[in-house]
Design an enzyme around this catalytic site. Structure first.
Site, PDB file in Angstrom:
ATOM      1  N   ASP A  14      27.909   4.675 -20.090  1.00  0.00           N
ATOM      2  CA  ASP A  14      27.006   5.469 -20.920  1.00  0.00           C
ATOM      3  C   ASP A  14      26.310   6.483 -20.020  1.00  0.00           C
ATOM      4  O   ASP A  14      26.942   7.152 -19.229  1.00  0.00           O
ATOM      5  CB  ASP A  14      26.041   4.545 -21.661  1.00  0.00           C
ATOM      6  CG  ASP A  14      25.555   5.150 -22.970  1.00  0.00           C
ATOM      7  OD1 ASP A  14      25.048   6.287 -22.962  1.00  0.00           O
ATOM      8  OD2 ASP A  14      25.683   4.492 -24.023  1.00  0.00           O
ATOM      9  N   ASN A  22      28.955  11.414 -22.135  1.00  0.00           N
ATOM     10  CA  ASN A  22      27.876  10.718 -21.438  1.00  0.00           C
ATOM     11  C   ASN A  22      28.023  10.920 -19.922  1.00  0.00           C
ATOM     12  O   ASN A  22      28.907  11.621 -19.453  1.00  0.00           O
ATOM     13  CB  ASN A  22      27.915   9.219 -21.757  1.00  0.00           C
ATOM     14  CG  ASN A  22      27.131   8.865 -23.008  1.00  0.00           C
ATOM     15  OD1 ASN A  22      25.977   9.240 -23.157  1.00  0.00           O
ATOM     16  ND2 ASN A  22      27.770   8.153 -23.930  1.00  0.00           N
ATOM     17  N   GLU A  45      17.771   7.140 -25.706  1.00  0.00           N
ATOM     18  CA  GLU A  45      18.609   8.028 -24.897  1.00  0.00           C
ATOM     19  C   GLU A  45      17.751   9.019 -24.104  1.00  0.00           C
ATOM     20  O   GLU A  45      16.566   9.183 -24.366  1.00  0.00           O
ATOM     21  CB  GLU A  45      19.585   8.829 -25.768  1.00  0.00           C
ATOM     22  CG  GLU A  45      20.969   8.214 -25.928  1.00  0.00           C
ATOM     23  CD  GLU A  45      21.800   8.277 -24.656  1.00  0.00           C
ATOM     24  OE1 GLU A  45      21.290   8.752 -23.598  1.00  0.00           O
ATOM     25  OE2 GLU A  45      22.954   7.825 -24.683  1.00  0.00           O
TER      26      GLU A  45
END
Length: 326
Positions: free
Chosen positions: A233, A183, A55
């Protein structure tokens, strides 16, 4: 001040940094996520270290260096001159922004804290749901006004357990609550529009901002993936205002024009792509993290590069990551 003992590992090098994996830019028709690959910039594996939940890639414009996270592995990762760098924290860490050449603002489970890359010293800036043992930080990014947006979520993705906050001018303010998986936090080049998603809803939202970067209207739907087997995402906006969106379950990153029309798809050899970022010396390399999380043994065998970090040169020119102002 919160001083945290770190485990800092330095590798001799990063294997596989030039291995080509056949991902290509894919023109797509409106309403379609994937079609057959066409000629275009090809993806390479930027870093072969596997992340359970990669991430938060951040290209530091002063250091000319990429940083990213393995959230559940409690790790901040980077490379410098071919050397693999790895800092391990006692809690989950997920996103960062830069304050100076050597200092990052990092979002952890309990706080936003300052991290000196050279000395490895940490200092709490502000608590972030510190009394809530259910939640952790997730996606975050600095805005054009020098603020930092950060989302929280349940450690087991408990529905509605999280929120989205903004740190600005010395204070942390909650913007939206009832969020399950925050996100896609990113901003238009003129700083007048913010984007975000609750991944569980499959909808990406956008909201108009005032001169100080605060929302001045209700969020509206920008992209809607309802009924598709992909989930929005992480995302980043390039210099032309196009959103580059990592699709969990979509094997890559899709680019969308400001009007929401699909421009292209960059295919990557990982089903769970998690967050993109632009960087490189010319700002035209698209980096993207990926995750092993949610993959069974068969999927892991079919996608040996899953969990690695990818790079695709020459796709578009990105915005430089904004500096956080304290």
């Amino acid at each position: 001040m919160r001083l945290v003992p770190l485990t800092h590992a330095r590798g001799a090098g990063v294997g596989g940094g030039s291995a080509v994996f056949g991902g290509a830019v894919v023109p797509v028709c409106a309403g379609s996520v994937m079609q057959s690959p066409a000629r275009g910039p090809r993806s390479v594996i930027y870093d072969t270290r596997m992340c359970e939940l990669g991430e938060g890639p951040l290209w530091h414009p002063l250091r000319q260096q990429l940083f990213w996270f393995d959230v559940t592995g409690h790790r901040l990762l980077s490379q410098h001159r071919g050397e693999a760098l790895d800092w391990r924290f006692p809690e989950m860490v997920s996103a960062a922004g830069w304050l100076s050449r050597d200092v990052l603002l990092i979002a952890g489970e309990r706080d936003l804290f300052l991290f000196d890359i050279e000395t490895e010293e940490t200092e709490t800036l502000v608590e972030l749901e510190a009394g809530n043992k259910v939640t952790r930080s997730n996606d975050g990014r600095a805005d054009a006004q020098g603020g930092f947006w950060i989302g929280t979520m349940g450690k087991k993705a408990e529905p509605g357990a999280g929120a989205i906050y903004r740190y600005y001018d010395g204070a942390l303010r909650r913007l939206y609550d009832g969020i399950s998986i925050p996100n896609s936090i990113c901003f238009s080049p003129d700083g007048k529009v913010a984007h975000f998603t609750d991944t569980a809803t499959q909808r990406v939202m956008r909201v108009a901002l005032d001169a100080e970067g605060w929302p001045r209207a209700e969020p509206e739907v920008y992209l809607d993936f309802t009924g598709q087997e992909v989930w929005p995402d992480g995302a980043v906006i390039d210099a032309e205002g196009r959103m580059w969106l990592a699709l969990w379950g979509g094997n890559g990153v899709s680019a969308f024009a400001p009007d929401g029309s699909l421009v292209r798809h960059v295919a990557l050899e990982a089903p769970h792509t998690s967050c993109p970022s632009f960087g490189g010396a010319d700002g035209q390399t698209l980096f993207c993290t990926s995750a092993l999380q949610g993959m069974d043994a068969g999927q892991r065998a079919a996608f040996p590069a899953a969990g690695m970090t990818f790079a695709v040169p020459g796709v578009a020119r990105g915005q430089a990551e904004h500096q956080i102002l304290l």
